[in-house]
Design a protein around this motif. Structure first.
Motif, PDB file in Angstrom:
ATOM      1  N   SER A 106       1.456  -2.084  -9.457  1.00 45.91           N
ATOM      2  CA  SER A 106       0.008  -2.010  -9.553  1.00 45.91           C
ATOM      3  C   SER A 106      -0.650  -3.343  -9.212  1.00 45.91           C
ATOM      4  O   SER A 106       0.031  -4.314  -8.872  1.00 45.91           O
ATOM      5  CB  SER A 106      -0.400  -1.574 -10.965  1.00 45.91           C
ATOM      6  OG  SER A 106      -0.063  -2.582 -11.904  1.00 45.91           O
ATOM      7  N   THR A 107      -1.967  -3.378  -9.329  1.00 50.87           N
ATOM      8  CA  THR A 107      -2.728  -4.553  -8.933  1.00 50.87           C
ATOM      9  C   THR A 107      -2.393  -5.775  -9.780  1.00 50.87           C
ATOM     10  O   THR A 107      -2.260  -6.889  -9.262  1.00 50.87           O
ATOM     11  CB  THR A 107      -4.244  -4.274  -9.042  1.00 50.87           C
ATOM     12  OG1 THR A 107      -4.537  -3.051  -8.372  1.00 50.87           O
ATOM     13  CG2 THR A 107      -5.052  -5.396  -8.415  1.00 50.87           C
ATOM     14  N   GLN A 108      -2.257  -5.582 -11.071  1.00 54.84           N
ATOM     15  CA  GLN A 108      -2.010  -6.709 -11.974  1.00 54.84           C
ATOM     16  C   GLN A 108      -0.541  -7.070 -12.093  1.00 54.84           C
ATOM     17  O   GLN A 108      -0.206  -8.228 -12.357  1.00 54.84           O
ATOM     18  CB  GLN A 108      -2.561  -6.382 -13.368  1.00 54.84           C
ATOM     19  CG  GLN A 108      -4.061  -6.134 -13.405  1.00 54.84           C
ATOM     20  CD  GLN A 108      -4.880  -7.365 -13.099  1.00 54.84           C
ATOM     21  OE1 GLN A 108      -4.464  -8.489 -13.379  1.00 54.84           O
ATOM     22  NE2 GLN A 108      -6.046  -7.170 -12.504  1.00 54.84           N
ATOM     23  N   GLY A 109       0.340  -6.113 -11.906  1.00 56.65           N
ATOM     24  CA  GLY A 109       1.758  -6.394 -12.090  1.00 56.65           C
ATOM     25  C   GLY A 109       2.623  -5.206 -11.727  1.00 56.65           C
ATOM     26  O   GLY A 109       2.159  -4.239 -11.115  1.00 56.65           O
ATOM     27  N   THR A 110       3.882  -5.282 -12.119  1.00 55.78           N
ATOM     28  CA  THR A 110       4.851  -4.235 -11.797  1.00 55.78           C
ATOM     29  C   THR A 110       5.516  -3.760 -13.081  1.00 55.78           C
ATOM     30  O   THR A 110       5.850  -4.566 -13.951  1.00 55.78           O
ATOM     31  CB  THR A 110       5.919  -4.764 -10.825  1.00 55.78           C
ATOM     32  OG1 THR A 110       5.279  -5.281  -9.657  1.00 55.78           O
ATOM     33  CG2 THR A 110       6.882  -3.661 -10.416  1.00 55.78           C
ATOM     34  N   LYS A 111       5.708  -2.452 -13.182  1.00 56.30           N
ATOM     35  CA  LYS A 111       6.394  -1.864 -14.329  1.00 56.30           C
ATOM     36  C   LYS A 111       7.598  -1.080 -13.825  1.00 56.30           C
ATOM     37  O   LYS A 111       7.532  -0.416 -12.786  1.00 56.30           O
ATOM     38  CB  LYS A 111       5.477  -0.919 -15.096  1.00 56.30           C
ATOM     39  CG  LYS A 111       4.169  -1.529 -15.573  1.00 56.30           C
ATOM     40  CD  LYS A 111       3.341  -0.494 -16.312  1.00 56.30           C
ATOM     41  CE  LYS A 111       1.964  -1.025 -16.678  1.00 56.30           C
ATOM     42  NZ  LYS A 111       1.054  -1.074 -15.500  1.00 56.30           N
ATOM     43  N   VAL A 112       8.673  -1.153 -14.562  1.00 58.78           N
ATOM     44  CA  VAL A 112       9.845  -0.324 -14.301  1.00 58.78           C
ATOM     45  C   VAL A 112      10.125   0.470 -15.566  1.00 58.78           C
ATOM     46  O   VAL A 112      10.253  -0.106 -16.652  1.00 58.78           O
ATOM     47  CB  VAL A 112      11.070  -1.176 -13.910  1.00 58.78           C
ATOM     48  CG1 VAL A 112      12.336  -0.323 -13.918  1.00 58.78           C
ATOM     49  CG2 VAL A 112      10.870  -1.799 -12.529  1.00 58.78           C
ATOM     50  N   LEU A 113      10.174   1.786 -15.450  1.00 59.03           N
ATOM     51  CA  LEU A 113      10.405   2.664 -16.594  1.00 59.03           C
ATOM     52  C   LEU A 113      11.581   3.583 -16.313  1.00 59.03           C
ATOM     53  O   LEU A 113      11.780   4.024 -15.169  1.00 59.03           O
ATOM     54  CB  LEU A 113       9.172   3.521 -16.895  1.00 59.03           C
ATOM     55  CG  LEU A 113       7.904   2.781 -17.343  1.00 59.03           C
ATOM     56  CD1 LEU A 113       7.062   2.380 -16.135  1.00 59.03           C
ATOM     57  CD2 LEU A 113       7.075   3.667 -18.273  1.00 59.03           C
ATOM     58  N   LYS A 130      -8.589  14.312 -12.752  1.00 52.58           N
ATOM     59  CA  LYS A 130      -8.191  13.243 -13.666  1.00 52.58           C
ATOM     60  C   LYS A 130      -8.902  11.960 -13.270  1.00 52.58           C
ATOM     61  O   LYS A 130      -9.388  11.796 -12.131  1.00 52.58           O
ATOM     62  CB  LYS A 130      -6.675  13.056 -13.655  1.00 52.58           C
ATOM     63  CG  LYS A 130      -6.114  12.564 -12.321  1.00 52.58           C
ATOM     64  CD  LYS A 130      -6.088  11.076 -12.203  1.00 52.58           C
ATOM     65  CE  LYS A 130      -6.125  10.639 -10.759  1.00 52.58           C
ATOM     66  NZ  LYS A 130      -6.185   9.178 -10.618  1.00 52.58           N
ATOM     67  N   ALA A 131      -8.957  11.034 -14.226  1.00 50.90           N
ATOM     68  CA  ALA A 131      -9.467   9.690 -13.958  1.00 50.90           C
ATOM     69  C   ALA A 131      -8.418   8.691 -14.421  1.00 50.90           C
ATOM     70  O   ALA A 131      -7.944   8.773 -15.560  1.00 50.90           O
ATOM     71  CB  ALA A 131     -10.785   9.444 -14.689  1.00 50.90           C
ATOM     72  N   THR A 132      -8.053   7.796 -13.541  1.00 47.61           N
ATOM     73  CA  THR A 132      -7.111   6.736 -13.877  1.00 47.61           C
ATOM     74  C   THR A 132      -7.893   5.453 -14.125  1.00 47.61           C
ATOM     75  O   THR A 132      -8.611   4.984 -13.248  1.00 47.61           O
ATOM     76  CB  THR A 132      -6.081   6.522 -12.750  1.00 47.61           C
ATOM     77  OG1 THR A 132      -5.302   7.709 -12.596  1.00 47.61           O
ATOM     78  CG2 THR A 132      -5.156   5.359 -13.075  1.00 47.61           C
ATOM     79  N   TYR A 133      -7.755   4.912 -15.319  1.00 46.85           N
ATOM     80  CA  TYR A 133      -8.420   3.667 -15.689  1.00 46.85           C
ATOM     81  C   TYR A 133      -7.432   2.523 -15.491  1.00 46.85           C
ATOM     82  O   TYR A 133      -6.462   2.392 -16.252  1.00 46.85           O
ATOM     83  CB  TYR A 133      -8.856   3.688 -17.151  1.00 46.85           C
ATOM     84  CG  TYR A 133      -9.850   4.756 -17.523  1.00 46.85           C
ATOM     85  CD1 TYR A 133     -11.152   4.415 -17.860  1.00 46.85           C
ATOM     86  CD2 TYR A 133      -9.482   6.094 -17.579  1.00 46.85           C
ATOM     87  CE1 TYR A 133     -12.080   5.387 -18.231  1.00 46.85           C
ATOM     88  CE2 TYR A 133     -10.389   7.074 -17.948  1.00 46.85           C
ATOM     89  CZ  TYR A 133     -11.682   6.710 -18.268  1.00 46.85           C
ATOM     90  OH  TYR A 133     -12.581   7.685 -18.641  1.00 46.85           O
ATOM     91  N   GLY A 134      -7.672   1.723 -14.471  1.00 48.41           N
ATOM     92  CA  GLY A 134      -6.828   0.567 -14.236  1.00 48.41           C
ATOM     93  C   GLY A 134      -7.691  -0.636 -13.976  1.00 48.41           C
ATOM     94  O   GLY A 134      -8.754  -0.801 -14.568  1.00 48.41           O
ATOM     95  N   THR A 135      -7.268  -1.490 -13.062  1.00 43.63           N
ATOM     96  CA  THR A 135      -8.104  -2.605 -12.624  1.00 43.63           C
ATOM     97  C   THR A 135      -9.428  -2.051 -12.111  1.00 43.63           C
ATOM     98  O   THR A 135     -10.508  -2.509 -12.466  1.00 43.63           O
ATOM     99  CB  THR A 135      -7.388  -3.409 -11.528  1.00 43.63           C
ATOM    100  OG1 THR A 135      -6.136  -3.848 -12.034  1.00 43.63           O
ATOM    101  CG2 THR A 135      -8.217  -4.596 -11.099  1.00 43.63           C
TER     102      THR A 135
END
Length: 491
Positions: free
Chosen positions: A11-18, A261-266
């Motif tokens: 994503s814009t702010q960082g990376t996630k691994v799940l 849907k709405a995604t709330y991110g940056t």
């Protein structure tokens, strides 16, 4: 037997691994932020090499902490920040310029020139997107005009231009695969979303060499194999790639026309599935490809907002009014109900449904009772107001009333914001138990494609918390009138 599907959310702010287990639940997750480069012109960039290092570090963490091996992994799914654009050497895999982030409007003059020549309608009709520097095409055109190495590599047939998804895949497969999925391709403003091909005429308008663009394909295709640059002892298959908002739409279970849907991110993406039907949006919204799965193309209406979660970050990092985003709930609830201040977060113009590139941010309606709590509430409320403006237009174009709005992203933990969102929309807002819907959607898509999940079973397990509207209609209309007046002040 494999135990997990890996979901990577870049994503814009960082990376996630799940890691998602056989029941689709999160078994492990880890995240790492990357640096935001913003200069005095308002240009926003990322270091793609840092992003690639972070991906490997995060997967390496799973190996170290829980003993994850390649044989444990059934598939990998990727979701990514979308219009962020970069160019790299196809032979060496080395980026030749920082990634230009979707928020960056440096391509505005390129779009303005095409608009003056009368190409806006052509671009919108073929790509579904309003001519705007928000999308990848103008960013790629800027690179072609201003980075000499891009021209040299293009002439040699060695240039790669793409969004973060195709960069990640190229790195993951050791340079063997250069592909994108239909959802990401549809965000470039170079892709004909009816013919499902790069549009030759539009590529020429932006001066983008077509041989530098990735091969577009379905979102649940087999995208190659990876060992994460030697981290795993064996290779694992990549079975999905989706733009983050599209992945969230899929993860929310919005698989039929009329669900949204709405995604709330940056920033925020509000997206409504319109099924296999292409609905042209004349103004304010984009028509895009939701995703391509099961050999079918699903379209969507979408509105993109530049600053939602990023406005909260501004409160924290720049104004120092809060120490963490979580404080916004308590402070908003403490704000004086009599305060009538509004905040319009037009830091780099306004996105959907306004698309005002020259708009500037506004704090208005300030009185002597306006203090810290009231300013925090105004910034928080601006998120809900912007989403209302998009949903309102979306319903008119789709010609149908939305029964509820499914939401995801970090800010959905804010109970004040979710209740205010339901109140200002005058419709229920549904929040899933986890916020990581983009990673989940990509992982579910990959797991289904790999045969690890059954679609009906995995989506049958979803549950949501529901916020019902409580605000009197007279108050709602008065608040919306005040918001509209504030937006006019930003123009």
């Amino acid at each position: 037997m494999p135990k997990y599907v890996i979901g990577i959310d870049q994503s814009t702010q960082g990376t996630k691994v799940l890691l998602f287990d056989g029941e689709g639940k999160i078994a492990y997750q880890v995240a790492e932020n990357h640096k935001q480069y913003i200069n005095d012109k308002g240009w926003v960039e990322h270091d793609p090499e840092e992003i690639w290092r972070n991906i490997k570090n995060l997967v390496g963490s799973a190996v170290e902490k829980i003993g994850l091996t390649g044989s444990d992994v059934a598939a990998v799914g990727i979701s990514n920040q979308r219009e962020t654009t970069l160019a790299w050497n196809g032979k060496t895999g080395k980026s030749i310029y920082p990634a230009i982030v979707w928020q960056c409007a440096r391509g505005a003059k390129i779009c303005d020139a095409l608009d003056r020549k009368g190409f806006s309608t052509l671009v919108k009709e073929r790509t579904g997107l309003p001519l705007s520097p928000y999308f990848s095409a103008a960013k790629a055109a800027w690179i072609m005009q201003n980075v000499p190495e891009a021209k040299r590599l293009a002439d040699a047939g060695e240039l790669c231009i793409g969004n973060i998804d195709s960069w990640m895949l190229h790195k993951l497969t050791g340079g063997k695969v250069f592909k994108t999925d239909y959802s990401n391709a549809s965000r470039t403003q170079l892709f004909n979303i009816k013919s499902l091909k790069w549009d030759e005429e539009i590529c020429e308008l932006f001066n983008i060499p077509m041989n530098a663009l990735p091969e577009p394909t379905f979102s649940d295709d087999f995208f190659g194999e990876t060992d994460f640059d030697g981290i795993f002892e064996s290779k694992v298959p990549v079975y999905s790639m989706l733009g983050d908002s599209h992945a969230a739409l899929f993860g929310q279970g919005c698989h039929t026309a009329g669900l949204a849907k709405a995604t709330y991110g940056t920033g925020s993406s509000i997206m409504m599935n319109t099924g296999e039907k292409f609905i042209y949006s004349p103004q304010g919204l984009a028509t895009t490809i939701a995703y391509g799965t099961g050999k079918k193309i699903f379209y969507a209406l979408e509105g993109n907002i530049n600053y939602t979660g990023a406005s909260i970050t501004w409160l924290q990092n720049d104004l120092k009014l809060i120490e963490s985003p979580g404080e916004t709930e308590e402070l908003s609830l403490k704000a004086n109900p009599a305060d009538k201040s509004y905040f319009v977060p037009a830091f780099t113009g306004l996105g959907a449904p306004y698309y005002l590139n020259d708009a500037t941010g506004v704090f208005c309606g300030i009185t002597r009772i306006t203090g810290k709590n009231e300013m925090v509430r105004a910034v928080t409320d601006s998120i809900a107001y912007q989403i209302h403006a998009v949903v309102d237009l979306m319903e008119k174009i789709f010609d149908g009333e939305l029964k509820s709005l499914k939401v995801d992203g970090g800010p959905t933990r804010n109970k004040y914001l979710m209740q205010f969102q339901a109140d200002i929309l005058n419709k229920p807002v549904e929040v899933p138990p986890i916020a990581e819907l983009s990673a989940m959607g990509a992982a579910y898509c990959a797991g289904i494609a790999a045969g690890f999940y059954e679609k009906e079973k995995i989506f049958g397990n979803l549950s949501r918390h529901r916020y019902d509207p409580k605000m009197p209609s007279e108050k709602r209309e008065k608040l919306l009138e005040g918001w509209k007046a504030a937006v006019k002040k930003s123009m």
